[in-house]
Design an enzyme around this catalytic site. Structure first.
Site, mmCIF file in Angstrom:
data_model
loop_
_atom_site.group_PDB
_atom_site.id
_atom_site.type_symbol
_atom_site.label_atom_id
_atom_site.label_comp_id
_atom_site.label_asym_id
_atom_site.label_seq_id
_atom_site.Cartn_x
_atom_site.Cartn_y
_atom_site.Cartn_z
ATOM 1 N N GLY A 97 0.843 -1.208 0.000
ATOM 2 C CA GLY A 97 0.000 0.000 0.000
ATOM 3 C C GLY A 97 0.870 1.248 0.000
ATOM 4 C CB ALA A 98 2.482 3.097 -2.582
ATOM 5 C CG ASP B 1 -0.456 0.650 -4.306
ATOM 6 O OD1 ASP B 1 -0.604 1.376 -3.317
ATOM 7 O OD2 ASP B 1 -1.411 0.276 -5.039
ATOM 8 C CG ASN C 14 -7.654 1.355 -0.041
ATOM 9 O OD1 ASN C 14 -6.833 0.462 -0.238
ATOM 10 N ND2 ASN C 14 -8.510 1.742 -0.960
ATOM 11 C CD GLU D 35 1.261 6.716 10.838
ATOM 12 O OE1 GLU D 35 2.037 5.833 10.469
ATOM 13 O OE2 GLU D 35 1.583 7.598 11.659
ATOM 14 C CG LEU E 15 -11.181 2.158 16.050
ATOM 15 C CD1 LEU E 15 -12.353 1.199 16.187
ATOM 16 C CD2 LEU E 15 -11.150 2.724 14.647
ATOM 17 C CB CYS F 204 -8.890 9.029 10.094
ATOM 18 S SG CYS F 204 -7.494 8.152 9.406
ATOM 19 C CE LYS G 292 -10.950 4.199 7.861
ATOM 20 N NZ LYS G 292 -9.763 3.940 7.055
#
Ligand code: UDX
Ligand code: ADP
Length: 466
Positions: free
Chosen positions: A11-12, A36, A93, A163, A223, A278, A281
């Site tokens: 994942g880039a 990716d 993602n 992250e 979260l 973020c 979601k």
């Protein structure tokens, strides 16, 4: 002790790209391969001109220039990178599901599962798998089950390393994080894996900022952190509406309450509503998880943060229509800013998308300028909403590269992203070009309103009585 020499990141994107660049910069002894399936994205990361990398982040292209080809490599050869790695970061993602059970709330884990299956299919040596994408609690368990059931003798350790970087400040957040969180299993091999990742970060992050927890706490902390941050924005936005009908000023209220060290001054900036990949979601995820455990009060409590945010975007759009004498049909409105915040070209969940969609439904003629977002991106964001056909969107919307040419004969200017350059515009010249009365709606409390009023503008700012 396990020493990491080769890292692969699947994942880039906005998370994988900057994070791996920082690891490569700070750990020259580690080879970092970012892979990716999106070949265009990889080609952009490999562009000879580092200014063309697919993500705009202040300071990032300089770091890529320093590390790319030295110990940082971008490729579409996922299998090869998996095979060579001691440690694999999964940074794909995890959008909100758009179908089936949990539609509109739960995270869609299909990309994560595909990665796990691909790793299981090609790995021939033991791997430490690091969840970097934001995931619902207990995803590590699912990952482990997929990986462990391949029966080819490879051992996997799963770590959660959420992250916390914010877009627009990714490089400084990665360079100087408040904390790095590493969740691992409480077994001997789990602790060794956790230590291996601690040692990677310890190349530049002080040890007391590297926190280790169990996997579940780590997943839930991500979260929770985003839910708390978003809650602050919704809280101050709720107060902004109250300020607009009283004589209070939301900036003054924020300053006054933020001076209380128990509250603190950050994340108290009222706005047209939070966006980004973020906040919404992760809260929806939290709500979904709470509901699935039957914790309805917990679910309702957090859902209110989203309800307030939707209200904030809608009421700002409504305010524009009401102020323009209850109709914007055929009126030219200039939108300044499309990104969900300044210093990024990311537009996911940007408030601008929803405000403009509302104005388009009222048949306004929209002109959009954003210093870093492409016209193609803007049209695909509008298309994704499915409110009207792409053809209709293209008839009503024009995206410009020079904002100064946009204002002629416009009824209103609307600031939706707090880009610094908007502050230095020649607002006198803009006023002269616009139709009168010339309206200015500031969704970011960005501009100097006393000056604008002196020029002749009729202004509306979030959180300030008129
Ligand atoms: C967020 C978290 O901050 C980060 O730790 C996590 O890893 C990912 O999600 P990001 O979405 O990149 O980061 O940006 P952030 O700076 O948190 O802003 C989110 C949204 O809230 C933006 O639309 C921003 O404009 C808005 N915001 C933020 C406000 O409206 N007011 C504020 O005071 C702060
Ligand atoms: P984030 O903000 O979480 O980094 P992005 O959408 O910017 O999200 O990046 C995620 C990247 O993951 C995308 O470039 C996508 O192409 C990539 N990706 C998704 N699934 C896979 C997969 N199975 N293998 C490799 N890359 C993948």
């Amino acid at each position: 002790m396990k020493v990491i020499k080769n890292i692969c990141c699947i994942g880039a994107g906005y998370v994988g790209g900057p994070t791996m660049t920082m690891i490569a910069a700070k750990c020259p002894h580690i080879e970092v391969n970012v892979v990716d399936i999106n070949s265009e994205r990889i080609a952009a990361w490999n562009d000879i001109n580092v200014d063309n990398i697919p993500i705009y982040e202040p300071g990032l292209s300089e770091l890529v220039a320093e590390t790319r080809g030295r110990n940082l490599f971008f490729s579409t050869d996922v299998d090869k990178a998996i095979q060579a790695a001691d440690m694999i970061f999964i940074s794909v993602n995890t959008p909100t599901k758009t179908y089936g059970v949990g539609k509109g709330m739960a995270a869609d884990l299909k990309y994560i599962e595909l990665c796990a299956r691909q790793i299981a299919a090609v790995a021939t040596t033991d791997k430490i798998i690091v969840e970097k994408s934001t995931l619902p609690v207990r995803t590590a368990e699912a990952l482990k089950r997929i990986l462990d059931n391949t029966g080819n003798g490879v051992n996997y350790e799963i770590l959660s390393n959420p992250e916390f970087l914010a877009e627009g400040t990714a490089v400084s957040d990665l360079l100087n994080p408040d904390r790095v969180l590493i969740g691992g299993e409480e077994t001997e091999s789990g602790r060794l894996a956790q230590q291996a990742l601690v040692d990677v970060y310890a190349n530049w992050v002080p040890k007391d900022r590297i926190l280790t927890t169990n996997v579940w706490s780590s997943e839930l902390s991500k979260l929770t952190a985003n839910a708390f941050l978003a809650q602050r924005v919704s809280s101050i936005n709720a107060i902004s509406e109250l300020c607009e009908v009283t004589e209070a000023d939301v900036d003054e209220v924020a300053r006054a309450i933020g001076a209380d060290s128990r509250i603190g001054s950050k994340f108290l900036k009222a706005s047209v509503g939070f966006g980004g990949s973020c906040f919404q979601k992760d809260i929806l995820n939290l709500v979904y998880i709470a509901q699935s455990y039957g914790l309805h009060e917990v679910a309702d409590y957090w859902e209110q943060v989203i309800i307030m945010n939707d209200h904030q975007k809608r009421r700002f759009a409504k305010k524009i229509v009401e102020t323009l004498f209850n109709t914007v049909s055929g009126k030219k409105i200039v939108i300044l800013g499309w990104a969900f915040k300044k210093d990024t070209n990311d537009t996911r969940e940007s408030a601008a998308i929803y405000v403009v969609d509302y104005l388009l439904s009222e048949q306004a003629e929209i002109i959009i300028y954003d210093p870093k977002v492409s016209a193609e991106r803007i049209f695909s964001d509008l298309e994704y909403l499915n409110t009207r056909t792409n053809k209709e969107n293209r008839e009503l919307v024009t995206v410009v590269e020079n904002p100064m040419l946009a204002f002629a004969d416009s009824h209103a200017a609307v600031v939706l992203t707090e880009w610094d350059e908007f502050k230095s515009y020649d607002w006198k010249q803009i006023y002269a070009a616009m139709l009168k009365p010339a309206f200015l709606f500031d969704g970011r409390m960005l501009l100097n309103h006393n000056q604008l009023v002196d020029i002749g503008f009729q202004t509306f700012t979030i959180g300030k009585g008129q």
